[in-house]
Design an enzyme around this catalytic site. Structure first.
Site, PDB file in Angstrom:
ATOM      1  N   GLY A 158       0.854  -1.188   0.000  1.00  0.00           N
ATOM      2  CA  GLY A 158       0.000   0.000   0.000  1.00  0.00           C
ATOM      3  C   GLY A 158       0.886   1.233   0.000  1.00  0.00           C
ATOM      4  O   GLY A 158       2.080   1.161  -0.317  1.00  0.00           O
ATOM      5  N   ILE A 160       2.130   2.918   2.461  1.00  0.00           N
ATOM      6  CA  ILE A 160       3.248   2.894   3.411  1.00  0.00           C
ATOM      7  C   ILE A 160       4.323   1.905   2.945  1.00  0.00           C
ATOM      8  O   ILE A 160       5.515   2.223   2.963  1.00  0.00           O
ATOM      9  CB  ILE A 160       2.747   2.598   4.844  1.00  0.00           C
ATOM     10  CG1 ILE A 160       1.823   3.743   5.299  1.00  0.00           C
ATOM     11  CG2 ILE A 160       3.917   2.439   5.820  1.00  0.00           C
ATOM     12  CD1 ILE A 160       1.069   3.498   6.594  1.00  0.00           C
ATOM     13  N   SER A 239       2.476  -2.203  11.609  1.00  0.00           N
ATOM     14  CA  SER A 239       1.118  -2.197  11.038  1.00  0.00           C
ATOM     15  C   SER A 239       0.095  -2.331  12.169  1.00  0.00           C
ATOM     16  O   SER A 239      -0.289  -1.318  12.770  1.00  0.00           O
ATOM     17  CB  SER A 239       0.968  -3.302   9.987  1.00  0.00           C
ATOM     18  OG  SER A 239       1.171  -4.589  10.533  1.00  0.00           O
ATOM     19  N   ARG A 240      -0.301  -3.553  12.476  1.00  0.00           N
ATOM     20  CA  ARG A 240      -1.170  -3.809  13.618  1.00  0.00           C
ATOM     21  C   ARG A 240      -0.653  -5.044  14.340  1.00  0.00           C
ATOM     22  O   ARG A 240      -0.227  -6.013  13.694  1.00  0.00           O
ATOM     23  CB  ARG A 240      -2.619  -4.042  13.169  1.00  0.00           C
ATOM     24  CG  ARG A 240      -3.364  -2.776  12.796  1.00  0.00           C
ATOM     25  CD  ARG A 240      -3.640  -1.897  14.027  1.00  0.00           C
ATOM     26  NE  ARG A 240      -4.413  -0.699  13.720  1.00  0.00           N
ATOM     27  CZ  ARG A 240      -3.895   0.491  13.433  1.00  0.00           C
ATOM     28  NH1 ARG A 240      -2.584   0.668  13.416  1.00  0.00           N
ATOM     29  NH2 ARG A 240      -4.684   1.522  13.190  1.00  0.00           N
ATOM     30  N   GLU A 269      -2.326  -4.323  23.063  1.00  0.00           N
ATOM     31  CA  GLU A 269      -1.731  -3.089  23.601  1.00  0.00           C
ATOM     32  C   GLU A 269      -2.544  -2.557  24.783  1.00  0.00           C
ATOM     33  O   GLU A 269      -3.770  -2.590  24.729  1.00  0.00           O
ATOM     34  CB  GLU A 269      -1.680  -2.031  22.491  1.00  0.00           C
ATOM     35  CG  GLU A 269      -0.768  -2.453  21.371  1.00  0.00           C
ATOM     36  CD  GLU A 269      -0.778  -1.497  20.179  1.00  0.00           C
ATOM     37  OE1 GLU A 269      -1.393  -0.418  20.274  1.00  0.00           O
ATOM     38  OE2 GLU A 269      -0.175  -1.842  19.162  1.00  0.00           O
ATOM     39  N   HIS A 287       3.804   2.111  19.847  1.00  0.00           N
ATOM     40  CA  HIS A 287       2.887   2.498  18.764  1.00  0.00           C
ATOM     41  C   HIS A 287       3.015   3.998  18.438  1.00  0.00           C
ATOM     42  O   HIS A 287       2.060   4.770  18.591  1.00  0.00           O
ATOM     43  CB  HIS A 287       1.435   2.142  19.149  1.00  0.00           C
ATOM     44  CG  HIS A 287       0.527   1.980  17.963  1.00  0.00           C
ATOM     45  ND1 HIS A 287      -0.523   1.097  17.932  1.00  0.00           N
ATOM     46  CD2 HIS A 287       0.510   2.613  16.764  1.00  0.00           C
ATOM     47  CE1 HIS A 287      -1.155   1.190  16.765  1.00  0.00           C
ATOM     48  NE2 HIS A 287      -0.543   2.103  16.040  1.00  0.00           N
TER      49      HIS A 287
HETATM   50  C1  DGY Z   1      -2.826   4.590  12.300  1.00  0.00           C
HETATM   51  O1  DGY Z   1      -3.014   5.718  11.823  1.00  0.00           O
HETATM   52  O2  DGY Z   1      -3.492   3.621  11.953  1.00  0.00           O
HETATM   53  C2  DGY Z   1      -1.711   4.455  13.280  1.00  0.00           C
HETATM   54  O3  DGY Z   1      -1.619   3.184  13.807  1.00  0.00           O
HETATM   55  C3  DGY Z   1      -1.765   5.525  14.340  1.00  0.00           C
HETATM   56  O4  DGY Z   1      -1.431   6.700  13.705  1.00  0.00           O
END
Ligand code: DGY
Length: 329
Positions: A158, A160, A239-240, A269, A287
């Site tokens: 994507g 990023i 990412s997550r 988290e 994060h």
């Molecule tokens: C997002 O934007 O999804 C980040 O994890 C926090 O900025």
């Protein structure tokens, strides 16, 4: 009593955003330095026309019902929106938005920071010096990994993921990527190669994750994937958290199945998987990938802009449930 529409912001965000909203609406902000509980969120959203929420606020059918039928828009102050029940909002005619684009540079820079810090053992070495352990220069102290000309695997191409490739290009990294959609122009620009997941795991010296959190990407990296990686490989995750099975990762780092990891995000988290914080071959930060002043302000500008548009009957800039706009058009 005022006729102005009412907006709730679930945590302090840049003052510029609040001022922009206050020019149009009555705005209330949770100024306590903590996330709201679910009960508090429901209670504070009651009667609001719009809200700015964070990735720590679960916005589902129950929360939307507690807010009431006048609620028009929930604007996430994040690009990720796995905290939203998109279908529930669409059914209720509530517009959901996020903040894509403005945090790509900050997040990609942070990804490279984690990659470099892990490879060159920066956190470990910093602690060593602060603790007074340093006895002077020594040839074999904190020997890390080379980054230049090594293979960077990008899972998820994507905005990023692409931005990380651009930055990694400056290190002459050999770029491989996996994504459902190959991008030939990207490949030509960066000498990159589209590969399947098995090849990505097998060939990457550094594997960086940029997939969204979806049911299909939950534990995208688990015990089997970690076993498939090189013992000299580094895993980076900004990412997550739930994209990685953190318990399996602790085991892989402990047993030397992979060399190291740089983590910005975690499965539960702010809790960490047992044993993670005791490991020396992992860099862990809370994060903060998008935490720069310009990025935070830009995220606020998008969120506020979306609210202003929707409460004035216009389409938002960044809608994650466009069906709702078609429904109400
Ligand atoms: C997002 O934007 O999804 C980040 O994890 C926090 O900025």
């Amino acid at each position: 009593m005022t006729n102005r529409k009412s907006v709730y912001v679930t945590r302090a965000i840049p003052v510029e955003t609040i001022e922009e909203l206050r020019a149009h609406f009555d705005v209330e902000v949770n100024n306590d330095d903590r996330a709201l509980s679910r009960a508090e969120l429901q209670e504070r959203l009651r009667g609001r026309d719009a809200a700015i929420t964070l990735l720590t606020d679960t916005v589902d059918g129950e929360v939307l019902d507690a807010a009431g039928p006048q609620l028009r828009i929930v604007a996430n102050y994040a690009v990720g929106f796995n905290n939203f029940d998109v279908a529930a909002a669409t059914r209720r005619g509530v517009v959901l938005t996020n903040t894509p684009g403005v945090l790509d540079d900050a997040t990609a820079t942070h990804t490279m920071t984690l990659l470099l810090a892990t490879a060159r053992r920066i956190a470990e070495a910093d602690t060593f010096v602060r603790q007074g352990c340093w006895q002077g220069w020594a040839p074999m102290t904190f020997v890390g990994l080379d980054v230049d000309r090594r293979t960077l695997g990008i899972a998820g191409l994507g905005r990023i993921g692409r931005n990380v490739a651009k930055k990694a290009h400056a290190f002459d990294m050999n770029i491989i990527y996996s994504d459902v959609r190959p991008d030939r122009a990207f490949e030509a620009a960066f000498g990159a190669r589209h590969v399947d997941k098995d090849t990505l795991l097998r060939e990457a010296d550094f594997l960086t994750l940029h997939v969204p959190l979806l049911p299909e990407t939950h534990h995208y990296i688990g015990a089997a994937e970690l076993r498939a990686m090189k013992t000299t490989a580094v895993l980076i995750n900004a990412s997550r958290g739930p994209v990685v099975d953190e318990v399996a990762l602790v085991e892989a780092l402990r047993s030397g199945e992979i060399w190291g990891a740089g983590l910005d995000v975690f499965e539960d988290e702010p809790k960490l998987a047992p044993g993670l914080a005791e490991l020396r071959n992992v860099v862990i930060v809370p994060h903060i990938a998008s935490a720069t002043p310009a990025t935070r302000i830009a995220m606020g500008r998008i969120a506020a802009g979306n609210i202003i548009k929707v409460l004035n009957g216009r389409a938002p800039e960044t809608c994650v449930n466009p069906d709702v706009l078609r429904k109400t058009a």
